[in-house]
Write a protein that holds these residues in place. Structure first.
Motif, PDB file in Angstrom:
ATOM      1  N   LEU A 107      -9.289   0.908   2.260  1.00 37.21           N
ATOM      2  CA  LEU A 107      -8.377   1.974   1.862  1.00 37.21           C
ATOM      3  C   LEU A 107      -7.801   1.714   0.467  1.00 37.21           C
ATOM      4  N   ASN A 108      -7.446   0.463   0.204  1.00 34.65           N
ATOM      5  CA  ASN A 108      -6.979   0.116  -1.150  1.00 34.65           C
ATOM      6  C   ASN A 108      -8.060   0.399  -2.184  1.00 34.65           C
ATOM      7  N   GLN A 109      -9.292   0.043  -1.859  1.00 38.66           N
ATOM      8  CA  GLN A 109     -10.383   0.227  -2.811  1.00 38.66           C
ATOM      9  C   GLN A 109     -10.648   1.703  -3.091  1.00 38.66           C
ATOM     10  N   VAL A 110     -10.422   2.561  -2.102  1.00 34.42           N
ATOM     11  CA  VAL A 110     -10.535   4.007  -2.331  1.00 34.42           C
ATOM     12  C   VAL A 110      -9.585   4.407  -3.451  1.00 34.42           C
ATOM     13  N   HIS A 111      -8.346   3.958  -3.355  1.00 31.54           N
ATOM     14  CA  HIS A 111      -7.331   4.345  -4.336  1.00 31.54           C
ATOM     15  C   HIS A 111      -7.521   3.658  -5.682  1.00 31.54           C
ATOM     16  N   LEU A 112      -8.256   2.549  -5.684  1.00 33.86           N
ATOM     17  CA  LEU A 112      -8.582   1.873  -6.945  1.00 33.86           C
ATOM     18  C   LEU A 112      -9.914   2.383  -7.509  1.00 33.86           C
ATOM     19  N   LYS A 113     -10.483   3.404  -6.856  1.00 30.90           N
ATOM     20  CA  LYS A 113     -11.721   4.067  -7.281  1.00 30.90           C
ATOM     21  C   LYS A 113     -12.956   3.173  -7.186  1.00 30.90           C
ATOM     22  N   ASN A 114     -12.930   2.190  -6.299  1.00 29.39           N
ATOM     23  CA  ASN A 114     -14.082   1.317  -6.044  1.00 29.39           C
ATOM     24  C   ASN A 114     -14.737   1.773  -4.736  1.00 29.39           C
ATOM     25  N   LEU A 115     -15.422   2.900  -4.792  1.00 26.38           N
ATOM     26  CA  LEU A 115     -15.893   3.548  -3.572  1.00 26.38           C
ATOM     27  C   LEU A 115     -16.998   2.780  -2.861  1.00 26.38           C
ATOM     28  N   ASP A 116     -17.846   2.073  -3.581  1.00 22.73           N
ATOM     29  CA  ASP A 116     -18.884   1.276  -2.920  1.00 22.73           C
ATOM     30  C   ASP A 116     -18.259   0.140  -2.116  1.00 22.73           C
ATOM     31  N   ILE A 117     -17.266  -0.496  -2.694  1.00 26.51           N
ATOM     32  CA  ILE A 117     -16.572  -1.578  -1.992  1.00 26.51           C
ATOM     33  C   ILE A 117     -15.807  -1.006  -0.805  1.00 26.51           C
ATOM     34  N   ALA A 118     -15.179   0.150  -0.991  1.00 24.68           N
ATOM     35  CA  ALA A 118     -14.450   0.808   0.094  1.00 24.68           C
ATOM     36  C   ALA A 118     -15.394   1.122   1.249  1.00 24.68           C
ATOM     37  N   ARG A 119     -16.545   1.685   0.942  1.00 22.00           N
ATOM     38  CA  ARG A 119     -17.532   2.053   1.960  1.00 22.00           C
ATOM     39  C   ARG A 119     -17.974   0.821   2.751  1.00 22.00           C
ATOM     40  N   LYS A 120     -18.277  -0.248   2.047  1.00 23.06           N
ATOM     41  CA  LYS A 120     -18.730  -1.483   2.700  1.00 23.06           C
ATOM     42  C   LYS A 120     -17.659  -2.015   3.650  1.00 23.06           C
ATOM     43  N   ASN A 121     -16.417  -2.014   3.225  1.00 20.11           N
ATOM     44  CA  ASN A 121     -15.338  -2.543   4.055  1.00 20.11           C
ATOM     45  C   ASN A 121     -15.051  -1.648   5.246  1.00 20.11           C
ATOM     46  N   MET A 122     -15.186  -0.352   5.097  1.00 20.58           N
ATOM     47  CA  MET A 122     -15.012   0.557   6.228  1.00 20.58           C
ATOM     48  C   MET A 122     -16.113   0.317   7.275  1.00 20.58           C
ATOM     49  N   GLN A 123     -17.319   0.054   6.806  1.00 17.01           N
ATOM     50  CA  GLN A 123     -18.419  -0.235   7.730  1.00 17.01           C
ATOM     51  C   GLN A 123     -18.166  -1.542   8.489  1.00 17.01           C
ATOM     52  N   TYR A 151       0.830  -1.200   0.000  1.00 17.73           N
ATOM     53  CA  TYR A 151       0.000   0.000   0.000  1.00 17.73           C
ATOM     54  C   TYR A 151       0.865   1.251   0.000  1.00 17.73           C
ATOM     55  N   GLN A 152       1.881   1.269   0.857  1.00 18.27           N
ATOM     56  CA  GLN A 152       2.753   2.438   0.954  1.00 18.27           C
ATOM     57  C   GLN A 152       3.530   2.674  -0.338  1.00 18.27           C
ATOM     58  N   LEU A 153       3.761   1.604  -1.085  1.00 14.51           N
ATOM     59  CA  LEU A 153       4.428   1.722  -2.384  1.00 14.51           C
ATOM     60  C   LEU A 153       3.423   1.995  -3.506  1.00 14.51           C
ATOM     61  N   GLU A 154       2.163   2.195  -3.115  1.00 17.66           N
ATOM     62  CA  GLU A 154       1.054   2.482  -4.032  1.00 17.66           C
ATOM     63  C   GLU A 154       0.801   1.353  -5.020  1.00 17.66           C
ATOM     64  N   ASN A 155       1.081   0.132  -4.600  1.00 17.75           N
ATOM     65  CA  ASN A 155       0.756  -1.049  -5.388  1.00 17.75           C
ATOM     66  C   ASN A 155      -0.504  -1.651  -4.763  1.00 17.75           C
ATOM     67  N   PHE A 156      -1.641  -1.023  -5.052  1.00 12.03           N
ATOM     68  CA  PHE A 156      -2.894  -1.347  -4.386  1.00 12.03           C
ATOM     69  C   PHE A 156      -3.424  -2.728  -4.740  1.00 12.03           C
ATOM     70  N   LYS A 157      -3.208  -3.168  -5.970  1.00 11.91           N
ATOM     71  CA  LYS A 157      -3.676  -4.505  -6.349  1.00 11.91           C
ATOM     72  C   LYS A 157      -2.892  -5.589  -5.610  1.00 11.91           C
ATOM     73  N   GLU A 158      -1.588  -5.424  -5.505  1.00 12.32           N
ATOM     74  CA  GLU A 158      -0.773  -6.397  -4.766  1.00 12.32           C
ATOM     75  C   GLU A 158      -1.158  -6.381  -3.291  1.00 12.32           C
ATOM     76  N   SER A 159      -1.362  -5.200  -2.741  1.00 11.28           N
ATOM     77  CA  SER A 159      -1.778  -5.081  -1.351  1.00 11.28           C
ATOM     78  C   SER A 159      -3.097  -5.814  -1.131  1.00 11.28           C
ATOM     79  N   THR A 160      -4.021  -5.650  -2.055  1.00 12.73           N
ATOM     80  CA  THR A 160      -5.315  -6.322  -1.965  1.00 12.73           C
ATOM     81  C   THR A 160      -5.140  -7.836  -1.978  1.00 12.73           C
ATOM     82  N   HIS A 161      -4.226  -8.341  -2.786  1.00 15.84           N
ATOM     83  CA  HIS A 161      -3.950  -9.785  -2.828  1.00 15.84           C
ATOM     84  C   HIS A 161      -3.502 -10.293  -1.454  1.00 15.84           C
ATOM     85  N   TYR A 162      -2.583  -9.586  -0.825  1.00 12.61           N
ATOM     86  CA  TYR A 162      -2.098  -9.997   0.497  1.00 12.61           C
ATOM     87  C   TYR A 162      -3.205  -9.919   1.545  1.00 12.61           C
ATOM     88  N   ILE A 163      -4.080  -8.952   1.396  1.00 13.77           N
ATOM     89  CA  ILE A 163      -5.206  -8.826   2.321  1.00 13.77           C
ATOM     90  C   ILE A 163      -6.132 -10.025   2.198  1.00 13.77           C
TER      91      ILE A 163
END
Length: 88
Positions: A44-60, A7-19
């Motif tokens: 947080l990864n989904q925010v940066h990947l522009k998947n805001l509905d998924i981001a919102r659900k995961n934050m909840q 995530y810190q390296l802005e590799n959001f897809k790889e970060s998502t895989h590890y998650i």
């Protein structure tokens, strides 16, 4: 934590895989607190990947798990992140 490093390296897809891997391990070990952290990072990864509905659900979901364990500091951070990225 490889997901946080990615995530810190802005590799959001790889970060998502590890998650996804960590989530599976937490479910196997029934670790609800860690599930909250994983959903927060995933959101947080989904925010940066522009998947805001998924981001919102995961934050909840993260919010729910942190409430269960009275993790006020984490709850505050989740709420600040929701506000920052307008995920309400």
């Amino acid at each position: 934590n490889l997901s946080l490093l990615s995530y810190q390296l802005e590799n959001f897809k790889e970060s998502t895989h590890y998650i996804e891997e960590a989530k599976s391990i937490c479910f196997q070990n029934e670790s609800s607190y860690l599930i909250g952290e994983i959903h927060f990072q995933y959101g947080l990864n989904q925010v940066h990947l522009k998947n805001l509905d998924i981001a919102r659900k995961n934050m909840q979901i993260a919010n729910f798990h942190f409430e269960q364990y009275n993790q006020d500091k984490h709850l505050l951070y989740v709420c600040e992140t929701i506000d920052k990225y307008k995920l309400k």
